[in-house]
Design a protein around this motif. Structure first.
Motif, PDB file in Angstrom:
ATOM      1  N   LEU A 223     -93.915  99.253  76.848  1.00 30.46           N
ATOM      2  CA  LEU A 223     -94.685  98.093  76.445  1.00 30.46           C
ATOM      3  C   LEU A 223     -95.335  97.460  77.675  1.00 30.46           C
ATOM      4  O   LEU A 223     -94.699  97.290  78.717  1.00 30.46           O
ATOM      5  CB  LEU A 223     -93.785  97.087  75.739  1.00 30.46           C
ATOM      6  CG  LEU A 223     -93.140  97.587  74.448  1.00 30.46           C
ATOM      7  CD1 LEU A 223     -92.256  96.503  73.843  1.00 30.46           C
ATOM      8  CD2 LEU A 223     -94.207  98.002  73.465  1.00 30.46           C
TER       9      LEU A 223
ATOM     10  N   GLN B 141     -92.404  88.373  73.116  1.00 34.12           N
ATOM     11  CA  GLN B 141     -92.172  89.674  72.530  1.00 34.12           C
ATOM     12  C   GLN B 141     -90.916  89.615  71.675  1.00 34.12           C
ATOM     13  O   GLN B 141     -89.914  89.036  72.041  1.00 34.12           O
ATOM     14  CB  GLN B 141     -91.996  90.728  73.621  1.00 34.12           C
ATOM     15  CG  GLN B 141     -93.252  90.935  74.441  1.00 34.12           C
ATOM     16  CD  GLN B 141     -93.092  92.102  75.376  1.00 34.12           C
ATOM     17  OE1 GLN B 141     -92.245  92.953  75.163  1.00 34.12           O
ATOM     18  NE2 GLN B 141     -93.916  92.148  76.398  1.00 34.12           N
TER      19      GLN B 141
ATOM     20  N   ASP C 116     -88.777  91.898  68.254  1.00 37.63           N
ATOM     21  CA  ASP C 116     -88.538  93.246  67.774  1.00 37.63           C
ATOM     22  C   ASP C 116     -89.779  93.823  67.126  1.00 37.63           C
ATOM     23  O   ASP C 116     -89.913  95.024  66.978  1.00 37.63           O
ATOM     24  CB  ASP C 116     -87.373  93.246  66.771  1.00 37.63           C
ATOM     25  CG  ASP C 116     -86.045  93.010  67.484  1.00 37.63           C
ATOM     26  OD1 ASP C 116     -86.021  93.195  68.711  1.00 37.63           O
ATOM     27  OD2 ASP C 116     -85.068  92.641  66.807  1.00 37.63           O
TER      28      ASP C 116
ATOM     29  N   GLY D  41     -92.789  93.481  68.361  1.00 33.41           N
ATOM     30  CA  GLY D  41     -93.807  93.715  69.364  1.00 33.41           C
ATOM     31  C   GLY D  41     -94.756  92.547  69.477  1.00 33.41           C
ATOM     32  O   GLY D  41     -94.493  91.438  69.003  1.00 33.41           O
TER      33      GLY D  41
ATOM     34  N   SER E  69     -91.611  97.819  69.118  1.00 35.45           N
ATOM     35  CA  SER E  69     -90.502  98.152  69.995  1.00 35.45           C
ATOM     36  C   SER E  69     -89.461  98.967  69.257  1.00 35.45           C
ATOM     37  O   SER E  69     -88.676  99.684  69.864  1.00 35.45           O
ATOM     38  CB  SER E  69     -89.868  96.879  70.561  1.00 35.45           C
ATOM     39  OG  SER E  69     -89.458  96.027  69.499  1.00 35.45           O
TER      40      SER E  69
END
Length: 691
Positions: A26, A54, A56, A58, A256
């Motif tokens: 990321l 950020q 879970d 993204g 993520s």
């Protein structure tokens, strides 16, 4: 760049199981996004710019094209930066300005049917290869193979692009800087190696937009797929002018939890595979309503509904058999269940086999596979070889695979015409399976179209030359770049060709001359964009010697054609269509144009785009000898005046299209006069005037 060179992380080009994809690292684009918002304001926006922290799920990301994987055509050439597909890479360079810019991406394809009526506007801004339905009116026009497969809005051109980061797409923005309105579909390629259509145009979406630049961002279908690869489809038939694309932006949320989403897409892939397996396997006989206890068929179910319980003694089985054969229909009519309908006396399968075959011949390929799931009877009819005498997988490029080719090989035992254009872009069709298919079913082929086929290699082309010796049409548009990647020497074995299309495909001069010498019946030849290695004077001399039946010849942007080559072409007395756009750069054509018009009285289409050696005397010859001309392109001619234009309009009564774009002597004061002549002579006159 070939699509075969681009593989998603965790993918392989073979058929081995996929390796588990590792999520990309990321990247924090916070500063970049905030800076972009300050610099460009609302017209670059995609709603909310990003999520501050950020999670879970993204963060929100906007990104521009990192590279071009594939395209069907481009106006420019690969070793130039003008009008090429690579111009969509990165941020917009011209938007929000409107106009014709070399830094953008226009297309030049002429494939696909045009379904529009004549334009109500008589002017265009620049000659190009994709306006209206003029190409379908030309002598070189072709008919679509298995036309019933085409969607209502067929795709004429496409471009495939990729981005840096995987996202769950929420928006795709296309920056159109000239004549917007050609986008008809947006596709995304997921980690499961399947294409998903995120948006498709409807009739209401095709209302002609204003002649101004726009940021086109239609509402996408909600999806959880992860992608960084897009394909944009274009249809030019509703356009008055050609379209230009400045940039493409993909907006979405990074992930993520890639593994969890990947697992969900993997399950979707398995579902697709089970559906595809059902299509290629014969079905069991269709069953009626099931019995409450799970046993029996429709007759048993009906009898139980009526509480029919015959008394069976020693010969009960025989009596029951006789009853079912002789009296059951009358019994059911007399004791019909309330609300039910009596069974039809005649059903579809009672029709003669020939009638059913005729009915199914109107179905597209997808519907044929679905009909085969109804019953064993319909499976037998839907797999009849006569229904597969013509095959086109071009509209099904996104599902075409080696497995599908294998299935079709079993059905298409009487195959005559095959179109695999645009198929196999991401390795779904292997060269080995294609060669196997041709070996089994190619000996009777008469038409073969392999435009923009990325699975083609030298071995495939060799197989075509060896197996398909009955071909009368071969189309290999946009199949190789300079230097030549394919060996065409084996194509010299073909002796019956009437149509050969090598548009934007690189080849060697000697191999082409060998093919021309061996195919004396050739009627249609397209060598546009053939590359700088081909000497067109030699080609023209060969055509005049061996291919005197030629009807159409396209040399647009071909190189090294001189006045000597033009004189050779004057010996092709049956010519009805000739495109010399951008390939004659000499100061004078001599008597070449006069000889051409004198010796080719059937000429209907003549394109002289940017042929700077055209003189006023040549224009007078066009007016005097072009009695059958229907389409005339004089774009960029230096010496033309409105007096010569009037002479052409008066003396060419069949003229329908006249392109005068970028003619220096056509002044602004002449535009109103040309508009009046356009209506007076019922001719579509195109100029550089903007409306």
């Amino acid at each position: 760049m070939s699509l075969l060179a681009y593989v998603e992380p965790g993918e392989s080009s073979d058929t081995e199981p996929e390796a588990e994809a590792e999520p990309d690292a990321l990247v924090d684009f916070t500063a970049m996004l905030r800076q972009r918002q300050r610099e460009y304001g609302g017209w670059f926006g995609c709603g909310s710019k990003m999520q501050a922290e950020q999670s879970d799920q993204g963060y929100y990301l906007e990104q521009y094209v990192l590279g071009v994987l594939d395209f069907s055509s481009q106006y420019g050439i690969d070793y130039s930066i003008s009008y090429t597909a690579a111009n969509v890479i990165g941020r917009p360079t011209k938007f929000p300005a409107y106009g014709d810019y070399p830094e953008t991406f226009p297309m030049v394809s002429r494939s696909g049917p045009c379904r529009t009526v004549r334009s109500e506007f008589p002017f265009n801004s620049r000659p190009q290869r994709t306006y209206g339905d003029w190409w379908q009116r030309a002598p070189s026009a072709t008919r679509e193979i298995q036309a019933q497969n085409l969607p209502k809005l067929a795709t004429h051109d496409y471009i495939v692009v990729y981005f840096e980061e995987f996202v769950v797409p929420t928006e795709v923005a296309i920056f159109e800087t000239f004549n917007p309105g050609a986008v008809v579909r947006i596709w995304a390629y997921g980690l499961t190696k399947h294409w998903t259509c995120l948006w498709e145009a409807t009739e209401s979406d095709l209302a002609r937009p204003a002649l101004d630049s726009r940021r086109f961002a239609p509402a996408l279908k909600k999806t959880t797929m992860i992608t960084k690869t897009l394909r944009i489809d274009f249809n030019h038939s509703r356009l008055n002018y050609y379209t230009e694309i400045d940039a493409i932006m993909l907006c979405g949320r990074t992930v993520s939890k890639t593994q969890s989403l990947l697992g969900r897409q993997q399950r979707t892939k398995q579902s697709h595979q089970s559906q595809r397996q059902a299509l290629v396997s014969p079905p069991a006989e269709a069953a009626g309503p099931p019995a409450p206890d799970g046993s029996g068929g429709p007759i048993s179910y009906k009898l139980r509904t009526l509480k029919f319980q015959p008394k069976c003694h020693e010969d009960g089985a025989t009596k029951l058999h006789d009853f079912i054969n002789n009296d059951l229909s009358q019994f059911l009519m007399e004791h019909s269940v309330e609300g039910g309908e009596p069974p039809p006396r005649v059903c579809l399968t009672d029709l003669p086999f020939e009638i059913l075959l005729r009915i199914l011949s109107y179905l597209d390929l997808k519907s044929l596979f679905r009909v085969g799931q109804v019953s064993r009877t319909f499976y037998d009819i839907s797999t009849h070889p006569l229904l597969y005498a013509e095959l086109s997988l071009k509209p099904y490029w996104h599902v075409a695979s080696s497995e599908l080719l294998c299935t079709l090989a079993r059905r298409a035992t009487m195959l005559r015409k095959l179109d695999l254009s645009w198929c196999g872009a991401l390795g779904n069709v292997s060269p080995t399976e294609f060669k196997k298919f041709l070996t089994q079913r190619g000996d009777n082929l008469t038409h073969l179209r392999l435009n923009s086929c990325k699975f083609l290699n030298a071995s495939c082309i060799e197989n075509v030359g060896i197996v398909c010796d009955n071909l009368i049409e071969l189309s290999l548009r946009n199949c190789a770049t300079d230097p030549p990647l394919l060996n065409f020497s084996c194509l010299a074995n073909l002796k019956n060709l009437e149509r050969l299309d090598l548009f934007q495909t690189a080849f060697e001069t000697e191999l082409l001359l060998s093919m021309l010498e061996g195919n004396r019946k050739l009627k249609h030849l397209n060598l546009a964009f053939c590359g700088v290695s081909v000497n067109m004077d030699n080609v023209a001399a060969h055509l005049a010697t061996y291919n005197t039946q030629l009807i159409s010849l396209d040399l647009w942007k071909a190189h090294f054609l001189s006045a000597r080559g033009l004189l050779s072409l004057t010996r092709l007395h049956q010519l009805e269509e000739l495109d010399l756009g951008w390939c004659l750069r000499e100061a004078s054509l001599g008597d070449g144009l006069f000889q051409l018009l004198s010796n080719c009285p059937n000429l209907k289409k003549l394109f002289l785009s940017a042929v700077r050696g055209t003189t006023e005397r040549d224009l007078m010859h066009i007016a005097a000898l072009g009695k059958n001309l229907e389409q005339l392109d004089l774009m960029g001619i230096l010496n033309i005046t409105h007096e010569r234009v009037y002479d052409i309009l008066v003396h060419c009564p069949k003229l329908q299209l006249l392109d005068l774009s970028f003619c220096d002597n056509i002044m602004d004061r002449d535009f109103d006069l040309l508009a009046e002549w356009s209506h007076q002579f019922t001719v579509d006159i195109k100029t550089s005037r903007r409306y």
